[in-house]
Write a protein that holds these residues in place. Structure first.
Motif, short mmCIF file in Angstrom:
data_model
loop_
_atom_site.label_atom_id
_atom_site.label_comp_id
_atom_site.label_asym_id
_atom_site.label_seq_id
_atom_site.Cartn_x
_atom_site.Cartn_y
_atom_site.Cartn_z
N GLN A 199 0.84 -1.21 0.00
CA GLN A 199 0.00 0.00 0.00
C GLN A 199 0.87 1.25 0.00
O GLN A 199 0.57 2.23 -0.69
N LEU A 200 1.95 1.21 0.76
CA LEU A 200 2.87 2.36 0.81
C LEU A 200 3.46 2.65 -0.56
O LEU A 200 3.52 3.81 -0.99
N TYR A 201 3.88 1.59 -1.27
CA TYR A 201 4.46 1.79 -2.60
C TYR A 201 3.40 2.19 -3.62
O TYR A 201 3.72 2.89 -4.59
N MET A 202 2.16 1.79 -3.40
CA MET A 202 1.08 2.27 -4.27
C MET A 202 0.90 3.78 -4.12
O MET A 202 0.70 4.49 -5.10
N MET A 203 0.97 4.25 -2.87
CA MET A 203 0.85 5.69 -2.63
C MET A 203 1.98 6.46 -3.30
O MET A 203 1.81 7.59 -3.73
N LYS A 204 3.14 5.82 -3.39
CA LYS A 204 4.29 6.44 -4.06
C LYS A 204 4.24 6.24 -5.58
O LYS A 204 5.13 6.69 -6.30
N GLU A 205 3.19 5.53 -6.03
CA GLU A 205 3.00 5.21 -7.44
C GLU A 205 4.13 4.35 -8.01
O GLU A 205 4.41 4.39 -9.20
N ASN A 206 4.75 3.58 -7.13
CA ASN A 206 5.74 2.58 -7.57
C ASN A 206 5.01 1.25 -7.65
O ASN A 206 5.11 0.39 -6.77
N PHE A 207 4.24 1.09 -8.74
CA PHE A 207 3.32 -0.03 -8.83
C PHE A 207 4.01 -1.37 -9.06
O PHE A 207 3.49 -2.41 -8.65
N THR A 264 -5.99 -4.82 -8.15
CA THR A 264 -6.06 -3.36 -8.14
C THR A 264 -4.81 -2.75 -8.76
O THR A 264 -4.88 -1.78 -9.53
N ILE A 265 -3.67 -3.33 -8.44
CA ILE A 265 -2.40 -2.83 -8.99
C ILE A 265 -2.33 -3.08 -10.49
O ILE A 265 -1.82 -2.25 -11.25
N HIS A 266 -2.88 -4.21 -10.92
CA HIS A 266 -2.91 -4.50 -12.37
C HIS A 266 -3.74 -3.43 -13.11
O HIS A 266 -3.40 -3.07 -14.25
N VAL A 267 -4.79 -2.95 -12.47
CA VAL A 267 -5.59 -1.87 -13.08
C VAL A 267 -4.73 -0.62 -13.24
O VAL A 267 -4.75 0.04 -14.29
N GLU A 268 -3.97 -0.28 -12.20
CA GLU A 268 -3.09 0.90 -12.26
C GLU A 268 -2.03 0.73 -13.34
O GLU A 268 -1.60 1.72 -13.96
N LEU A 269 -1.61 -0.51 -13.59
CA LEU A 269 -0.62 -0.79 -14.63
C LEU A 269 -1.27 -0.99 -16.00
O LEU A 269 -0.58 -1.34 -16.98
N LYS A 270 -2.59 -0.77 -16.05
CA LYS A 270 -3.37 -0.88 -17.29
C LYS A 270 -3.43 -2.32 -17.83
O LYS A 270 -3.65 -2.54 -19.01
N ASN A 271 -3.25 -3.29 -16.93
CA ASN A 271 -3.39 -4.71 -17.31
C ASN A 271 -4.82 -5.14 -16.96
O ASN A 271 -5.05 -5.95 -16.05
N TYR A 272 -5.79 -4.59 -17.68
CA TYR A 272 -7.19 -4.75 -17.29
C TYR A 272 -7.68 -6.19 -17.43
O TYR A 272 -8.43 -6.68 -16.56
N SER A 273 -7.27 -6.86 -18.48
CA SER A 273 -7.70 -8.26 -18.65
C SER A 273 -7.15 -9.14 -17.53
O SER A 273 -7.85 -10.04 -17.03
N ASN A 274 -5.90 -8.89 -17.12
CA ASN A 274 -5.32 -9.64 -16.00
C ASN A 274 -6.11 -9.41 -14.73
O ASN A 274 -6.37 -10.34 -13.96
N ALA A 275 -6.48 -8.15 -14.49
CA ALA A 275 -7.24 -7.81 -13.28
C ALA A 275 -8.57 -8.56 -13.25
O ALA A 275 -8.97 -9.12 -12.22
N VAL A 276 -9.26 -8.59 -14.39
CA VAL A 276 -10.54 -9.30 -14.46
C VAL A 276 -10.35 -10.79 -14.19
O VAL A 276 -11.11 -11.39 -13.41
N SER A 277 -9.34 -11.38 -14.80
CA SER A 277 -9.09 -12.82 -14.62
C SER A 277 -8.80 -13.15 -13.16
O SER A 277 -9.29 -14.15 -12.61
N ILE A 278 -7.99 -12.30 -12.51
CA ILE A 278 -7.61 -12.53 -11.11
C ILE A 278 -8.83 -12.47 -10.20
O ILE A 278 -9.03 -13.33 -9.34
N ILE A 279 -9.69 -11.47 -10.40
CA ILE A 279 -10.88 -11.32 -9.55
C ILE A 279 -11.88 -12.44 -9.81
O ILE A 279 -12.44 -13.02 -8.86
#
Length: 322
Positions: A9-17, A49-64
């Motif tokens: 979460q800390l690295y997400m806040m720093k945008e180091n995804f 959630t991090i995959h969404v920030e990295l624009k890996n939308y299909s991966n995010a859907v598959s994971i959920i």
């Protein structure tokens, strides 16, 4: 798992995804090793959630979608809501608008029922973005108004910041550039305030970390001093045991010598009296042992571990002084 989750979460806040994703995956592996279903679900949603920030939308859907049924088993409604938000955002970027709307509706209903205004405000703003994309401005406006009310009541700068950004886009899509400009100005003004406060918090955290580091260094120095003291004490104790053992042997040998070779009564008596005054008679080892253990409870254990024969030597010496 919890520590790795917080670090991600800390690295997400720093945008180091990228780093946040690695930490989240490590946290998930820890949760799986512990067979902790709740933490497995939490870390999986974070990973998506991090995959969404990295624009890996299909991966995010598959994971959920892979974990969704297990999330239901935990009964953690807020986690289900967060997973629904991830799906809603991912479907929106994949232009699967109908599925996105259903996911957002589910998240909004959950957060409304759970009485979680901060999460509800976030869900409303995300759903409003979908309706702006599909040019359903009436629905978007309704959601944004509710989100503004909630964020204002909470005095939530992050929620207000998101609201002004989306509201600016709402007006821009309708060619109301003056209103769009006013809202984007408020967005950047609030964003700068948030950045300033976050920098101050980071500076405070940095100072605290330095103080903690300084204290840890001082403790390390103290531990080294204690270790050196215990080594010196161990050496001195072993020397004392060896010397008293030699004194005991000398005392016994002299007594045997007196018995074997007759001596004038006065001399023999005087020698016996002198032998009685040797240190082996004056050291109260039981008392010494009690006091020593009270002052240094761990030292004796370490000595016995390092020198297994130490107890036998001590007992032998005590018997020789009887």
């Amino acid at each position: 798992a919890s520590n790795l989750y917080l670090l991600s979460q800390l690295y997400m806040m720093k945008e180091n995804f990228e780093t946040a994703l690695e930490l989240s995956q490590d946290a998930k592996r820890e949760a799986e090793a512990a067979v902790d279903l709740r933490w497995i679900c939490l870390t999986t949603v974070r990973e998506a959630t991090i995959h969404v920030e990295l624009k890996n939308y299909s991966n995010a859907v598959s994971i959920i979608e892979e974990i969704y049924s297990k999330i239901g088993e935990t009964g953690a409604q807020s986690v289900i809501g967060s997973a629904s938000l991830v799906l809603g955002k991912s479907f929106r970027y994949l232009l699967r608008y109908e599925e996105s709307e259903k996911s957002f509706d589910k998240a909004i209903a959950l957060f409304r029922r759970l009485g979680q205004p901060r999460l509800l405000s976030n869900a409303l703003i995300l759903a409003a973005e979908l309706y702006i994309d599909t040019e359903n401005f009436t629905q978007a406006d309704s959601l944004l108004r509710e989100a503004l009310t909630l964020s204002s009541e909470l005095d939530d700068p992050y929620g207000l910041n998101s609201y002004y950004f989306v509201r600016s886009n709402y007006y821009r899509q309708q060619s109301n550039f003056e209103a769009a400009f006013e809202n984007i100005e408020k967005h950047y003004e609030l964003k700068q305030k948030i950045i300033t406060e976050e920098n101050e918090q980071r500076a405070t955290l940095f100072r605290i970390e330095r103080e903690v580091e300084k204290k840890e260094q001082e403790l390390d120095v103290q531990r080294l001093k204690v270790d050196q003291f215990e080594r010196d004490l161990s050496h001195t104790t072993l020397q004392l045991l060896a010397q008293t053992e030699l004194l005991s042997e000398l005392r016994n040998d002299l007594l045997k010598f007196i018995r074997k070779f007759p001596m004038p009564d006065g001399a023999a008596k005087e020698l016996r009296e002198r032998l009685k005054t040797l240190p082996c008679r004056s050291v109260d080892w039981e008392r010494f042992d009690t006091q020593f253990k009270a002052a240094h409870p761990e030292f004796t254990k370490r000595c016995l571990k390092a020198v297994p024969n130490l107890r036998r030597w001590k007992c032998g010496y005590a018997r020789s002084c009887e």
